[in-house]
Each structure stands twice: as C-alpha cells, then as structure tokens.
Design a protein around this motif. Sequence first.
Motif, mmCIF file in Angstrom:
data_model
loop_
_atom_site.group_PDB
_atom_site.id
_atom_site.type_symbol
_atom_site.label_atom_id
_atom_site.label_comp_id
_atom_site.label_asym_id
_atom_site.label_seq_id
_atom_site.Cartn_x
_atom_site.Cartn_y
_atom_site.Cartn_z
ATOM 1 N N GLN A 195 52.267 -0.459 21.095
ATOM 2 C CA GLN A 195 50.859 -0.826 20.935
ATOM 3 C C GLN A 195 50.281 -1.474 22.199
ATOM 4 O O GLN A 195 49.164 -1.984 22.171
ATOM 5 N N ARG A 196 51.003 -1.449 23.294
ATOM 6 C CA ARG A 196 50.594 -2.160 24.503
ATOM 7 C C ARG A 196 49.310 -1.596 25.095
ATOM 8 O O ARG A 196 48.986 -0.421 24.896
ATOM 9 N N GLN A 197 48.619 -2.436 25.821
ATOM 10 C CA GLN A 197 47.424 -1.999 26.542
ATOM 11 C C GLN A 197 47.829 -1.063 27.689
ATOM 12 O O GLN A 197 48.928 -1.152 28.224
ATOM 13 N N LYS A 198 46.901 -0.209 28.045
ATOM 14 C CA LYS A 198 47.133 0.648 29.201
ATOM 15 C C LYS A 198 46.985 -0.168 30.483
ATOM 16 O O LYS A 198 46.249 -1.155 30.527
ATOM 17 N N ASN A 199 47.691 0.249 31.514
ATOM 18 C CA ASN A 199 47.587 -0.356 32.847
ATOM 19 C C ASN A 199 48.051 -1.811 32.897
ATOM 20 O O ASN A 199 47.591 -2.595 33.735
ATOM 21 N N PRO A 201 50.516 -4.757 34.003
ATOM 22 C CA PRO A 201 51.425 -4.890 35.149
ATOM 23 C C PRO A 201 52.857 -5.164 34.687
ATOM 24 O O PRO A 201 53.586 -5.939 35.319
ATOM 25 N N LEU A 202 53.247 -4.558 33.587
ATOM 26 C CA LEU A 202 54.593 -4.666 33.031
ATOM 27 C C LEU A 202 55.132 -3.252 32.865
ATOM 28 O O LEU A 202 54.468 -2.397 32.280
ATOM 29 N N LYS A 203 56.321 -2.995 33.365
ATOM 30 C CA LYS A 203 56.839 -1.630 33.389
ATOM 31 C C LYS A 203 57.806 -1.313 32.253
ATOM 32 O O LYS A 203 58.028 -0.130 31.949
ATOM 33 N N THR A 204 58.398 -2.317 31.646
ATOM 34 C CA THR A 204 59.407 -2.076 30.617
ATOM 35 C C THR A 204 59.236 -3.057 29.463
ATOM 36 O O THR A 204 58.627 -4.126 29.625
ATOM 37 N N LEU A 209 59.221 -8.855 27.241
ATOM 38 C CA LEU A 209 59.982 -9.932 26.608
ATOM 39 C C LEU A 209 60.033 -11.159 27.509
ATOM 40 O O LEU A 209 59.889 -12.296 27.045
ATOM 41 N N ILE A 210 60.220 -10.929 28.797
ATOM 42 C CA ILE A 210 60.218 -12.031 29.761
ATOM 43 C C ILE A 210 58.861 -12.735 29.757
ATOM 44 O O ILE A 210 58.775 -13.967 29.674
ATOM 45 N N MET A 211 57.799 -11.942 29.825
ATOM 46 C CA MET A 211 56.459 -12.518 29.820
ATOM 47 C C MET A 211 56.197 -13.276 28.527
ATOM 48 O O MET A 211 55.620 -14.373 28.535
ATOM 49 N N SER A 291 53.736 -14.350 20.532
ATOM 50 C CA SER A 291 53.792 -14.347 21.994
ATOM 51 C C SER A 291 54.115 -12.959 22.529
ATOM 52 O O SER A 291 53.637 -12.565 23.599
ATOM 53 N N ILE A 292 54.927 -12.207 21.802
ATOM 54 C CA ILE A 292 55.226 -10.831 22.212
ATOM 55 C C ILE A 292 53.961 -9.988 22.190
ATOM 56 O O ILE A 292 53.677 -9.225 23.127
ATOM 57 N N MET A 293 53.176 -10.146 21.134
ATOM 58 C CA MET A 293 51.923 -9.387 21.038
ATOM 59 C C MET A 293 50.938 -9.820 22.117
ATOM 60 O O MET A 293 50.202 -8.995 22.666
ATOM 61 N N ALA A 294 50.918 -11.113 22.453
ATOM 62 C CA ALA A 294 50.028 -11.588 23.519
ATOM 63 C C ALA A 294 50.431 -10.979 24.859
ATOM 64 O O ALA A 294 49.573 -10.667 25.694
ATOM 65 N N ALA A 295 51.727 -10.793 25.062
ATOM 66 C CA ALA A 295 52.212 -10.223 26.324
ATOM 67 C C ALA A 295 51.785 -8.780 26.501
ATOM 68 O O ALA A 295 51.516 -8.336 27.626
ATOM 69 N N VAL A 296 51.730 -8.017 25.411
ATOM 70 C CA VAL A 296 51.375 -6.590 25.517
ATOM 71 C C VAL A 296 49.899 -6.334 25.229
ATOM 72 O O VAL A 296 49.386 -5.249 25.507
#
Length: 338
Positions: A195-199, A201-204, A209-211, A291-296
């Motif tokens: 469900q992540r946003q496009k573009n 700056p996270l590749k994996t 998870l780190i973010m 927090s995971i959802m906020a990251a993506v």
Amino acid sequence: MLKKLMLVVFILGLLAASAAGWGFFQLQSAIDKPVQIEQQTFITVKSGTSFRGLLTQLSDEKIMIESPLLRWVGYLEPSLTDIKAGTYAIEPQQTLHAVLTMITEGKEYQYAITLVDGERFSEWRQLLQADPHLTHITDDMTQQQISQAVGIDNDKIEGYFLPNTYHFTAGTSDISILKRAHAAMMKELDIAWQQRQKNLPLKTPYQALIMASIIEKETAVASERGLVASVFMNRLRANMPLQTDPTVIYGMGDKYDGNITKKDLRTPTAYNTYTMRGLPPTPIAMPSKASIMAAVDPDSSNYYYFVADGKGGHTFSTTLVEHNRAVRAYLKILRTQK
C-alpha cells in the motif's frame, strides 16, 4: 406359585430401579456441586493422569471432597473421563461437572505476555526470560542463533517482531512466541509495503521497517507520526542527514547513561545519523503497525525539522531559522520547569 415368583421378581426389579434412580440422583448431585475454593486456583494435570488420579489430585489440592460415587461418572457421562494434560484455572462456584468438562476438552488457561512497541529486542528478551510459564529455550542462544531458529534471513534481529499481547498455554516455548511475533510482523510489513506511496525514498520493505522504528522512537503522539515521517522523507530526498537522536542512542549501546552530549553527536557510529547520510543499517526498535503505515504513507509537507514543544508534542519547521526559534522556545520552557 408362579404368580408369587413373578411378584417377587417385580418387587426386586422395582427396588433395583429405585436404587439405580437414587444412585443416579446422588451422582448427579455430586458432580453438580460447586468446588470448595474461594479464589481462582490453578491445577496442572500431568500427561497420563487417569480419571481416578484426577479426582485424587482435586481432593489433595482442597478443590473438592472426594466421594466414592464419583468413580461411576464414566457410566453417567463417559466423555468426562477423557482427561487431557495441561494447566487449568478453576473458578470459585464452578461446578465439578464444569471443571471436568474444561479438562476433558483441553481448555487450558491462557497466559499473556505483552511485547511493547518502541522497545528493543534486548528488553523483550529480558521479559521473556522472566516469564515463569514459558519454556526458556533461548536463554543461552546468541541473537544469530535465535534469528536462525525463528526463520529470519538476517543475523540482525532488531525490528523483526510485531509488538502485541500474545496468549499462550503453560510450557509454551519462548521461540514459539517469537515465531508468532515474527510472522505477524512480516504479514503487516507486506500489507503496508503493498500500500506504499509511489516515489518513496525507500527501496525495500526492510528500509520501511528501519524508518518505522525511527518514527516509533521519535513520537508517542499518534497524530504526529505522519508529519514526523514526512520530515525524514524530505531529508532523504534532499540528501540531508536524518539527525535523529534515537539512532545515536542506539549506536551508543551501553555507553548511553540517559544524556546525549555534543561529543556523542559528533562521534561516528554505524547508527549516528548526524555524521552519516541515509538510514542506519538496521531498525533501532520494534515499531507498531501505526509507525509502519506512517513510514509507507507519510503526510505531505515542506517540513525539514522538528523539536519537542515542551507539551508532549513537537513543533515542525520548514527552515533552519524557524527551527532554531522553536528550539529556543523549547529551551525556555525547560528552564521555567526547573
């Protein structure tokens, strides 16, 4: 003569039926009688315990008064004698019938352990080790060995488990709890990544998870998670250092005594996001679903800075000038609180 014999047989049959009826009534009364305890009581039934052995155990542990009648329960309800091993919680006023039903159905007591979001694996490990109802398999294992046992394709174990309350029966292994927490985290991370946003700056997913772990440590205010995430995304896109204190603290390890000095901020470590650009190599804590959802799915903003506002939240700024003003305001609040 035949009539007299038939009469005798009839009378004997009637007496036998009456006796059987009386016995049935007495037995039913015995198993419907409440147990003799005034507070919740635990009983552990060992493997191989017979029905009579269970009755003796219940009597020895002062839960009920043993009666010879109860040995005939198998004729009344055969299913009540199919004893299953486990630890059971018996409640005051619970009938013996209810107790036997619970044990024969294997409805063991469910203990619970709460693995808190924002904590490190080292803190979770202490909690698991202190639980007396778990079987402790991991006590002498390294994190690398635990990682392999759980099925994690990474020697670094931080961040791979979902915070939650996990229920278990007595004797469950700590590895079993960790496997469940890991499976739950992988499921949530996969859903979020899809469900992540496009573009971004996270590749994996691992970078997400780190973010997420950084976001988790930076704010406890639910409504701020998206904004905090937006600041870090903006910094990553601008190739600016993240400059987040929780990563510095994590990199300091046991050297951290509750305070961060300017020297600490200038001392390079693999996790010092003041002296390096980009993400640290691993998560720094166990992030929550939020927090995971906020990251993506971060908020959209022009913010590049934030600082505590002294009221439990943060002040967000677009420019360094605004940020320095907010820092001074925060320091002023701190001075008035001393």
